[in-house]
Design a protein around this motif. Sequence first.
Motif, short mmCIF file in Angstrom:
data_model
loop_
_atom_site.label_atom_id
_atom_site.label_comp_id
_atom_site.label_asym_id
_atom_site.label_seq_id
_atom_site.Cartn_x
_atom_site.Cartn_y
_atom_site.Cartn_z
N VAL A 30 53.62 47.29 30.47
CA VAL A 30 53.74 47.20 32.03
C VAL A 30 53.86 47.55 33.02
CG1 VAL A 30 51.41 48.61 32.97
CG2 VAL A 30 51.35 48.37 30.76
N ILE A 31 54.87 48.51 33.93
CA ILE A 31 55.31 47.81 34.58
C ILE A 31 54.70 48.94 35.79
CG2 ILE A 31 57.72 48.01 36.07
CD1 ILE A 31 57.19 46.59 34.10
N LEU A 32 54.35 48.51 37.63
CA LEU A 32 53.95 49.08 38.41
C LEU A 32 55.17 49.03 39.09
CD1 LEU A 32 50.91 47.29 38.52
CD2 LEU A 32 50.94 49.26 38.10
N LYS A 48 44.27 49.35 31.15
CA LYS A 48 44.92 48.95 30.04
C LYS A 48 44.36 47.57 30.37
CE LYS A 48 48.15 52.05 29.86
NZ LYS A 48 49.07 52.81 28.62
N ARG A 49 43.47 47.01 30.41
CA ARG A 49 42.97 46.03 30.48
C ARG A 49 42.93 44.49 30.66
NH1 ARG A 49 37.33 46.53 29.88
NH2 ARG A 49 36.83 44.26 29.42
N ILE A 50 44.24 44.49 31.73
CA ILE A 50 45.01 43.53 31.95
C ILE A 50 45.10 43.02 33.63
CG2 ILE A 50 46.60 43.85 30.17
CD1 ILE A 50 48.44 45.18 31.80
N PHE A 77 55.52 39.54 39.45
CA PHE A 77 54.39 40.18 38.70
C PHE A 77 53.26 39.82 40.27
CE2 PHE A 77 55.65 38.03 34.95
CZ PHE A 77 55.17 39.34 34.37
N LEU A 78 52.48 40.94 39.98
CA LEU A 78 51.17 41.34 40.50
C LEU A 78 49.74 41.09 39.91
CD1 LEU A 78 50.02 43.00 43.61
CD2 LEU A 78 49.41 44.14 41.96
N ASP A 79 49.18 40.79 40.11
CA ASP A 79 48.69 40.11 38.90
C ASP A 79 46.74 40.21 40.30
OD1 ASP A 79 47.46 38.11 40.74
OD2 ASP A 79 48.31 36.64 39.13
N VAL A 80 45.95 40.74 39.65
CA VAL A 80 44.48 41.07 40.99
C VAL A 80 43.95 39.81 41.46
CG1 VAL A 80 42.35 41.06 40.17
CG2 VAL A 80 43.38 42.07 38.20
N SER A 261 39.30 36.49 35.91
CA SER A 261 39.36 37.22 35.10
C SER A 261 37.93 38.39 34.92
CB SER A 261 39.42 36.81 33.16
OG SER A 261 40.05 35.83 33.59
N GLU A 262 36.87 38.09 35.70
CA GLU A 262 35.95 39.32 36.45
C GLU A 262 36.45 40.28 37.04
OE1 GLU A 262 33.00 38.27 34.31
OE2 GLU A 262 33.92 37.09 33.43
N MET A 263 37.11 40.62 37.39
CA MET A 263 37.62 41.31 38.18
C MET A 263 38.82 42.64 37.75
SD MET A 263 36.38 40.18 41.21
CE MET A 263 35.70 38.88 41.67
N ARG A 264 38.68 42.03 36.11
CA ARG A 264 39.64 42.30 35.74
C ARG A 264 39.88 44.50 35.51
NH1 ARG A 264 42.12 40.71 30.62
NH2 ARG A 264 41.06 39.35 30.47
N THR A 265 38.30 45.10 35.70
CA THR A 265 38.40 46.46 36.12
C THR A 265 37.84 46.67 37.17
OG1 THR A 265 35.42 45.90 35.05
CG2 THR A 265 37.87 46.42 33.50
N ILE A 266 38.29 45.79 38.19
CA ILE A 266 37.29 45.91 39.27
C ILE A 266 38.34 47.44 39.87
CG2 ILE A 266 38.84 44.09 40.49
CD1 ILE A 266 36.29 43.57 42.30
N MET A 267 38.00 48.27 41.66
CA MET A 267 38.54 48.92 41.96
C MET A 267 38.09 49.26 43.25
SD MET A 267 39.63 50.76 39.50
CE MET A 267 39.80 51.76 38.09
N ALA A 268 38.98 49.36 44.04
CA ALA A 268 39.24 49.35 45.81
C ALA A 268 37.30 49.76 45.75
CB ALA A 268 40.14 50.39 46.25
#
Length: 358
Positions: A30-32, A48-50, A77-80, A261-268
């Motif tokens: 997956v590329i951003l 993508k649960r990444i 790389f961008l990570d959460v 890792s707990e922020m894997r699905t966080i949205m703005a």
Amino acid sequence: MACSPETIEKIAALLKGTNLQDLLSPQHVVILKDSATVEQSLKTLASKRILSSPVVAVPDVDAQEKGLAGNHQILGFLDVRDVLSSFLAELDGCGDLPKMKMLQKMRLLEEQGSSFATTALKNLKVFGGDGDFLHTSEAAQTSVLDVIVNGLLNPGDRGWHKGKHIVTGTVHRVAIYDSQFRITNIISQTDIIKFISMNKDELGELASKTAAELGWASRPVVTVGPDVSAIEAMLLMNERQISALAIVDGVGKIIGNFSVSEMRTIMAEHFGALALPVGEFLALEHGTEFQGYSHIHEHEVVQSKGHKFITDRIARARPRTPGEEVGQNLILVTPQATMVDIVDKIVRHRIHRWGVAA
């Protein structure tokens, strides 16, 4: 307790004798794009649960679909964690968060989060430190040992990539790219652990070394109580440059793990929820209810016999499984657990960290 020279030589031969390409398999990476907003990027990562993705600057090509970066346009790389650290930087000057009431804090986070969501990745204040890059021609000549030492543990020594992130000395992943600057594979710390697990018979006496003997049982752990807000826990993690905190109750018993890792699905739009007590935040993330947090703070009430009876009753009824109170399944080992047992747990449970409990 050191290993014998024979064991060290045997392990070194395994790691030196295995080429990085032997660990690679076909991947959809997956590329951003650097023009994507925080909101768009978080949605992509969540779907993508990444936790991370490479970022490229591509003027006229949809990089998310084709995975193609223009010449010398791989940005990092961008990570959460980058997103959350940048958000914390935006909050600087907005007041003393620890002293704010929960509702005031929540409104501030929602307001600032709404504006922050429109920020383009290329404009983030923290970006791109948790990852390194390697050309396919080098990958063909790189051993697993070199990936571990120079790619994951000491990426700065090789100087391939430096982002705007303050790296703590290690990175979690290395991306492989070809001559057209297409990112074809990503090798992670987890992949290395799986390789070690598959070759545990080659570890010799190291396999039976305990967590205590390896020095893993005496490392200090940064902790917070369950009533500390999630945003304050994030601030502490940022300050200490760590990626996880142990959540402990009043007597020091671990009840949860708060990590990136707990922020894997966080949205703005979820940033306001970071005002919640971290115990409650974790419970909601895992679809359960945390009863350990008390909304009663008046001293007279807290010190009363009635309040003590209720809290003692809750304590007696609490689950015995570590992490169950906040919906987690924490993996704990004893100081006597062997290295091979710990590695097996990491692979079997697909975890990034584990705790040592007496």
